[in-house]
Design a protein around this motif. Structure first.
Motif, PDB file in Angstrom:
ATOM      1  N   ASP A   1      -6.050  -0.401  -4.480  1.00  0.00           N
ATOM      2  CA  ASP A   1      -5.453  -0.976  -3.269  1.00  0.00           C
ATOM      3  C   ASP A   1      -6.387  -2.052  -2.719  1.00  0.00           C
ATOM      4  O   ASP A   1      -7.354  -1.748  -2.039  1.00  0.00           O
ATOM      5  CB  ASP A   1      -5.205   0.119  -2.232  1.00  0.00           C
ATOM      6  N   GLU A   2      -6.073  -3.292  -3.033  1.00  0.00           N
ATOM      7  CA  GLU A   2      -6.897  -4.431  -2.603  1.00  0.00           C
ATOM      8  C   GLU A   2      -8.386  -4.174  -2.830  1.00  0.00           C
ATOM      9  O   GLU A   2      -9.171  -4.217  -1.886  1.00  0.00           O
ATOM     10  CB  GLU A   2      -6.649  -4.732  -1.129  1.00  0.00           C
TER      11      GLU A   2
ATOM     12  N   SER B   1       0.838  -1.199   0.000  1.00  0.00           N
ATOM     13  CA  SER B   1       0.000   0.000   0.000  1.00  0.00           C
ATOM     14  C   SER B   1       0.871   1.246   0.000  1.00  0.00           C
ATOM     15  O   SER B   1       0.624   2.193  -0.735  1.00  0.00           O
ATOM     16  CB  SER B   1      -0.895   0.018   1.230  1.00  0.00           C
TER      17      SER B   1
HETATM   18 MG   LIG Z   1      -2.226  -2.504   2.285  1.00  0.00          MG
END
Ligand SMILES: [Mg+2]
Ligand SMILES: Nc1ncnc2c1ncn2[C@@H]1O[C@H](COP(=O)(O)OP(=O)(O)OP(=O)(O)O)[C@@H](O)[C@H]1O
Ligand SMILES: Nc1ncnc2c1ncn2[C@@H]1O[C@H](COP(=O)(O)OP(=O)(O)OP(=O)(O)O)[C@@H](O)[C@H]1O
Ligand SMILES: [Mg+2]
Ligand SMILES: O=P([O-])([O-])[O-]
Lengths: 283, 247, 263, 310, 247, 263
Positions: free
Chosen positions: F184-185, F44
């Protein structure tokens, strides 16, 4: 670029507001503190008032306020906490929840003077407690009950359902779950609520005026049905009704400072506790 | 909307590739058999080309299957398809090899017409082309029923091979000068027998792919009338089912 | 000690919502049984029926039988508390008590005490400290956590990492030596490495317990379970050996779901 | 006081009960039920008592005159006049005046606290404000009486030193901490993911605040305002000490006024039990009760109506 | 701690199975060659048994590989291992088939000692057994280096086959009564050539499994001295590397 | 319009914590680049460097270069707001604004307005209603959401299901026509079916955008990305074609991680 400029302007205005708030409160505290420190002494705290309160100390007022807090503690806290437990953990019929919500939510916003009327009507007149510590204390108890219930309820409801499920899934009974898990984890929150309620009761004046606070006593109350003095009323009385307003200013300041320290101290404890509680249980 | 676009796309790609390979393999065998039937030596280069192409496709599909497994973790039907492909390509590749082997032998023949004499060899060729054709067809059509019956016909091919072997042996004994040719003939028969075998393998994979069950090996025991009647048709129309290729 | 579960025509309603429809299934002992299916298909509802956690949900009505070793847990005569003691449960989000690691594991044994037969009389007494220590160590070992925490048993359970917390929850469940352990998406809050530790543990647990696991991840079901049940819109569509489900599912729906072609 | 009276998960339905309750469990449940009912009764008594106290008044005095009369002179020995209007207007002047001062400043302050202050400063400032919200009103009243009134008379040279402006300013100072804590809570509970989303779209911080955070926190902010206003309306001691206690119908902020709360507090000093005056004061209390009740309802409605789920 | 116990366990199982299969296949070929070398017909049943066993193992490993892919979504090295297994089993199975084919032919011989005369056939057998041995060894030892060199030796086998073919042809021409036997001999040679081919396939899979790269087909072109010197040793010690089996 | 990204010796520190160590890497345009690695390895942090979201974290220091089309976004002269406009980001948990669907998508275009050149002068004006409508429809279509929501554009974005919300967030990002989109995910809060829709969308987006996605799920990286970067303990261990990474990773660590043997 105008977007940036706009941002700057607004943000400065907000900073200004914050500064103003800080300033006003600092000024207030500064005046009370400097005015009060002049007169504050050990004797002031431990002596009876003399000569129509123009001399001597404020011991009966301190003790009276202390007694009031005690009554609130004894009445409002257990009922409040138990009700909160019941509401969160047991209550299951929707109408009762709604009635309760209505009552608690609205009664918390009812002016304290109205509670004074209640105290006068019920405790002083109807139940015949007269103008006494008991009448005032019970009035304050009912006044703080909504605050107490909602504080305790929030604290209990903040314990995540997952903890209850975990405990029940281990074969604990409902009460074991509440006693071993819910209450311990909610305890700091409940304590915070208790302290806030009691400190609110300590600073409240208006209901006392209707339920029998005395202007001046040379003695301590000798029972819960005796008349009494209280710090906030003492300030009010000395500042507006006493015989020599200007001469007793130092006493007024000092009494105000004592009350301020008492209440702020309790609030401080409550807030520190809540903060530690929040840090401790991050679900 | 069916999701997994990439995955579906990959599967389609794979399907296209394997269809191409199956068709090439089938054609290769057919051409080789045609060479025997018509002594049309001009087909030799074509067969070689197809053999090369099959080798390439083998590599490519192999890699493709592994890509799909590694990246998309197929399960159930998808996985069975891929595993069938993984195995089938080896067999299809072999088709190419054998077609080429046959082409080479036919090429060597001094006396080209020799084959014509061997009715049974022709019959065998018919059978084998039919088998290959059906194997490919069963794959393309996901036809487990058809796939499950290939074995029976393979047994016929095996039997035929045995009799051809004996026949040629006698033939060689009679005239030792025919030995070279006889051996060539035997090898051709042998190759065709192998092709039939591989076609059966394909049938097995297809059966598993479609039904999820293994073909019961005991089913191999059963003997079934040999469907030779389609033979002449086959020789006239070497690619009777090319319309499937578009599928 | 292990147990078989058999449900018969299990129906669950949330108010007007028919969340579970005629689920009849058998769960064998000493196996890991996985329950898979799209979101909201009733997986959680199903396993929560087994230890009657659905009792906690207001407005939830459970009909049908859940026979655990032949005894219907939904029976009014059955003591819920006892059912839950025999059927442990581990939840989606690790939920250790905010107590020390030791206390987390010792909690349930303390509650239940030891039931002994002395002089022909059944007597319940408290655990001795030594017994408790033993239980704690055994449970933590069993949950593959002992080595990581043995030096800090007095630290808060909350201070552990997510994967460790989940193993602590498992240890806590093991401490009462249940017969069946239910897992409701135990790894969905964990990263792949922690997940793979839990999965190993699950496989290990089946030696001694009957394990049922609800999972969102088909790969997980595939990796660890012996049998798999596929739920869809409240119905159990298919149940079978995991290998069979993932290699040749019988139902079209199952195939669609596991090959990711649903939706 | 940071506790907002918010109730989560109110719509409860019947859960399946454990039939095999142990006696201990059952006893506990009964005890809890009793406690709960006693608090219900206690709280219900407030309303009942007000009604009981006020009914005799409404029976004897002219109800229309009560609501429209412009003179409040209950102590007159022969012709007591119970016109509530001066008290009502006094109450509104003081509380609206206070709101006019407190809302912009309080809002600015809470925005600063929630969005601009660094975490360290916030961690000191927030509790400080919360503590201040607990200062007893009598102390504010005392300050207004002794110091603020002097300053006002220097600046404005008013008719009386103790006047509506004095009360309004003091009330504003009282309201601000309540407002700031609640409004800041509301803004703080807007998830930072929304802020990040907006910033990631290329918005400036002000735009993010203006278009995302404030709308999302709107219900909380409005609730903060209404709540603070309700406190102002019900406040007794501050206004009692600051506004001069002259029940006159005026709209001049530099004159003395009396609020309803102050009237009750002052007059009870001298009323006779059970007299007409006594019951009229209950009636005033009832009016006050209804007003604050309405305000609370409004706050609740606003919260529910504009509540955003994130 | 390496996680994924089940998966690791499955891989170990698979490894065991495939090791067993490789050893059985190798032994089968060795026994078949022994039959040629020593005319030890008593080995016939043993070879048949091994063929059967190989068929079983083929099925089993196949299924096992699919299980692993479906359930554990292997990637990287694990996937390459499984794909290698999937393909290898087919070849190993073929070893069994050919061993059995050889055994049957040898069995048919009237004049058992015929083989002995064909020094080149013996040489070929040596080479082939060596190849098989090395293919299995390269798999068990994950030895890409060794695997990559199998091709070169296969070319030698091919060359030998050609010369044997011609030799036997001449032999048959000389004496037409030897035709049957000649053909048998040619088939035996042919089978052995096929075995070598399959051994090479195994080499390719192993190479890919270990390195992740495909063996460059061009490497096939290179010609390398034929290592025939190990031959006699081979015949004396049919299983020179059995100590590996425990691995 | 697409863009290449090149980072050079990127280092990120959180107070004393060195979260990203000497990351040098190239990201090509019109590709999906996946970033994988165990929890806390700095995935991240890495992508938040690209659009300078790390600026928002107090105490975070970024050193090194992040060149987007040759321009260093970390440069002091660069306008952060503009960087973020050009580099869209979609977060782990769907975070639509609590506004109507229409407003969600129209939000950013409204902010930025239209920049036109009239009579040689650069002028900024507001969008007309029609232009906005078009942008909203185009973005929603692009995010494969139009058909599902076109009849209820005035409903709150919060009323959508999780997967729809996430697509709404994607549409919102597309509305300003960024050059690069960072994810991000984006699927970790979604169930498999919703996930597979988002994955399809991602693959589709790469035709027009440069896409970078952080994911916990190796399978996801495998399924959708063209290139994969593996991070471990703040370092970039290996980057390469996804096929290569998953079939024959060069580094031992990578192999350990993707085969699930790490830990
Ligand atoms: Mg992360
Ligand atoms: N407490 C509840 N009140 C009302 N309905 C509920 C409740 N819990 C679940 N449901 C409903 O029951 C159905 C099944 O829910 P359940 O939680 O069992 O699904 P699930 O398969 O576990 O889904 P997920 O994978 O999202 O956890 C859903 O339609 C859901 O809306
Ligand atoms: N706001 C922060 N303050 C301090 N440290 C931080 C912060 N954010 C991240 N870190 C640290 O930086 C490192 C990398 O964090 P990062 O969030 O980039 O990891 P990640 O790979 O995204 O992990 P995950 O998969 O859990 O999201 C971690 O060690 C983390 O503790
Ligand atoms: Mg669930
Ligand atoms: O591939 P084969 O040599 O066995 O036909």
């Amino acid at each position: 670029m105008d977007r940036k400029l706009k941002e700057m302007l607004f943000f400065s205005a907000f900073r200004g507001c914050a500064l103003l708030v800080v300033l006003s409160l600092v000024v207030l505290m500064w005046y009370i503190a400097t005015g009060g420190l002049e007169r504050l002494s050990w004797d002031f705290l431990t002596e009876m008032p003399r000569r129509a309160n123009t001399e001597g100390g404020i011991l009966p007022a301190i003790v009276g306020t202390f007694y009031l807090m005690l009554i609130v503690l004894a009445v409002s806290v257990p009922i409040g906490v138990m009700s909160a437990i019941y509401l969160v953990e047991y209550e299951q019929s929707s109408w009762m929840g709604r009635v309760f919500k209505l009552a608690v939510y609205n009664l918390a916003g009812v002016p304290s003077i109205v509670y004074g009327l209640l105290g006068l009507g019920i405790f002083v007149a109807f139940l015949g407690f007269g103008f006494s510590l008991m009448s005032a204390g019970l009035t304050l108890s009912i006044m703080t009950l909504p605050l107490m219930i909602s504080a305790a309820r929030e604290a209990i409801a903040a314990v995540p359902q997952s903890v209850r499920e975990a405990s029940l899934a281990l074969g604990a009974t409902k009460w074991q779950t509440i006693w071993h898990h819910v209450l311990p984890y909610a305890l700091p929150g409940i304590f915070t609520g208790i302290i806030l309620s009691v400190s609110r009761a300590a600073g409240e004046t208006a209901p006392l005026m209707l339920t029998g606070v005395a202007m001046s006593l040379q003695r301590l109350p000798d029972g819960f049905f005796d008349s009494f003095m209280a710090l906030p009323y003492h300030i009010f009385y000395m500042a507006t009704q006493s015989s020599n307003l200007l001469a007793t200013r130092p006493i007024q300041y000092a009494t105000a400072l004592v009350l301020l320290l008492l209440v702020l101290g309790m609030n401080l404890v409550a807030i520190v506790m809540r903060k530690r509680y929040r840090d401790r249980y991050k679900w | 909307m069916t999701p997994r676009t990439t995955f579906n796309h990959e599967l389609e790609e794979l399907n296209k590739e394997i269809t191409e390979m199956a068709n090439v393999a089938k054609t290769a065998i057919e051409r080789a058999v045609q060479m025997i039937a018509d002594m049309d030596l001009s087909l030799r280069e074509e067969v070689r080309e197809m053999d090369r192409r099959l080798y390439e496709l083998n590599e490519r599909i192999d890699k493709h299957c592994l890509d799909i497994i590694a990246l998309h973790s197929p399960v159930a039907g998808d996985l069975r398809l891929i595993s069938a492909c993984l195995k089938m390509v080896e067999d299809l590749n072999r088709f190419g090899r054998y077609a080429w082997d046959i082409a080479q032998i036919v090429d060597d023949f001094e006396e080209g017409k020799a084959f014509k004499k061997f009715e049974s060899l022709r019959t065998m060729a018919c059978l084998v082309v039919g088998l290959v054709d059906d194997a490919v067809y069963s794959f393309l059509q996901r036809d487990a029923e058809k796939a499950s019956h290939l074995h029976e016909r393979d047994d016929a091919v095996d039997a035929l091979y045995d009799s051809i072997f004996r026949e040629i042996l006698t033939y060689m004994m009679e005239d030792p000068h025919k030995i070279t040719m006889g051996i060539d003939l035997i090898l051709v028969a042998r190759y065709m027998e192998r092709v039939a075998d591989h076609a059966c393998n394909i049938g097995e994979y297809v059966y598993h792919m479609v039904t999820g069950e293994r073909l019961d090996p005991k089913a191999r025991v059963g003997n079934v009338p040999q469907n030779v009647e389609a033979c002449d048709r086959l020789f006239d129309h070497p690619c009777p089912r090319t319309e499937l290729d578009e599928k | 000690m292990t147990t078989t579960i058999h449900t018969e025509d299990l129906n669950v309603y949330f108010e007007r919502n028919h969340a579970l429809i005629d689920v009849t299934m058998d769960i064998q002992n000493n196996q890991v049984t996985a329950v898979i299916g799209p979101s909201g298909c009733g997986k959680s509802t199903f396993i929560r029926c087994i230890n009657r956690m659905n009792d906690l949900i207001p407005g939830c009505v459970v009909k049908g039988k859940v026979l655990v070793d032949g005894e219907d847990v939904n029976d009014d005569k059955v003591d819920v508390v006892d059912v839950r003691r025999r059927i442990g449960m581990v939840f989606q989000k690790p939920n250790p008590f905010p107590k020390s690691i030791y206390e987390n594991v010792a909690y349930a044994p303390r509650l239940h005490g030891v039931t002994e037969v002395v002089d022909g009389k059944v007597r319940r007494r408290k655990h001795t400290k030594k017994e408790l220590d033993e239980i704690v160590e055994r449970s933590l070992r069993r949950a593959a956590l002992w080595e990581e925490v043995k030096d800090r048993l007095d630290k808060s359970g909350m201070s552990l990492s997510g994967g460790q917390q989940q193993r602590l929850c498992i240890a806590r469940t093991l401490s009462i030596d249940p017969e069946i352990i239910l897992f409701d998406e135990p790894c969905s809050a964990l990263d792949p490495i922690a997940t793979s530790k839990i999965e190993d543990l699950l496989v290990d647990l089946k030696k001694d317990y009957t394990v049922i696991i609800v999972t969102h991840s088909m790969q997980q079901a595939a990796r660890i379970s012996d049998r798999t049940a596929f739920f869809y819109l409240g119905k159990m569509i298919e149940m079978g050996d995991t290998k069979q489900i993932f290699e040749r599912p019988q139902m079209e729906l199952t195939e669609q779901y596991i090959t990711g072609r649903m939706g | 006081m940071a506790y907002r009276l918010r109730w989560k998960g109110s719509n409860r339905r019947r859960v399946r009960r454990n039939v095999n309750l142990s006696p201990k469990e059952r006893a506990i449940e009964i005890a809890l039920t009793i406690a709960t009912w006693s608090s219900v009764v206690a709280l219900g008594a407030v309303f009942a008592e007000l009604m009981l106290g006020a009914i005799p008044a409404f029976l004897t005095i002219d109800i229309i005159g009560f609501f429209t009369g412009t003179v409040w002179n209950p102590a007159h020995p022969t012709h007591p006049l119970y016109g509530i209007l001066p008290l009502f207007v006094g109450t509104l002047m003081v509380s609206f005046g206070a709101a006019a001062i407190a809302i912009p400043i309080g809002l600015g302050c809470s925005i600063w606290l929630a969005e601009l202050a660094s975490p360290r400063i916030r961690s000191i400032f927030k509790p400080a404000i919360e503590i201040l919200a607990g200062i007893p009103s009598v102390i504010f009243g005392f300050f207004a009486l002794v110091i603020l009134s002097e300053w006002i008379s220097i600046v404005f040279d008013p008719v009386t030193k103790l006047n509506a402006l004095n009360g309004a300013i003091m009330l504003a100072v009282m309201m601000i901490p309540i407002m700031v804590t609640v409004a800041e809570d509301a803004m703080n509970s807007v998830p930072s993911s929304l802020r990040e989303a907006s910033l990631a779209l290329g918005a400036t911080r002000w735009e993010t605040l203006r278009h995302v955070v404030l709308p999302a926190a709107l219900s909380g902010i409005v609730a903060a305002i209404v709540l603070a206003f309700g406190r102002a309306v019900g406040e007794t001691m501050t206004v009692l000490m600051a506004t001069g206690n002259a029940p006159q119908l005026t709209f001049d902020f530099l004159r003395s006024v009396q609020t309803m709360t102050a009237a009750i507090a002052i007059d009870f000093g001298e009323v006779v039990f059970g007299s007409e005056h006594y019951h009229v004061l209950f009636a005033v209390g009832l009016v006050l009760f209804v007003i604050t009740f309405a305000i609370n309802f409004l706050a609740d409605w606003v919260v529910r109506r504009y509540k955003e789920d994130y």
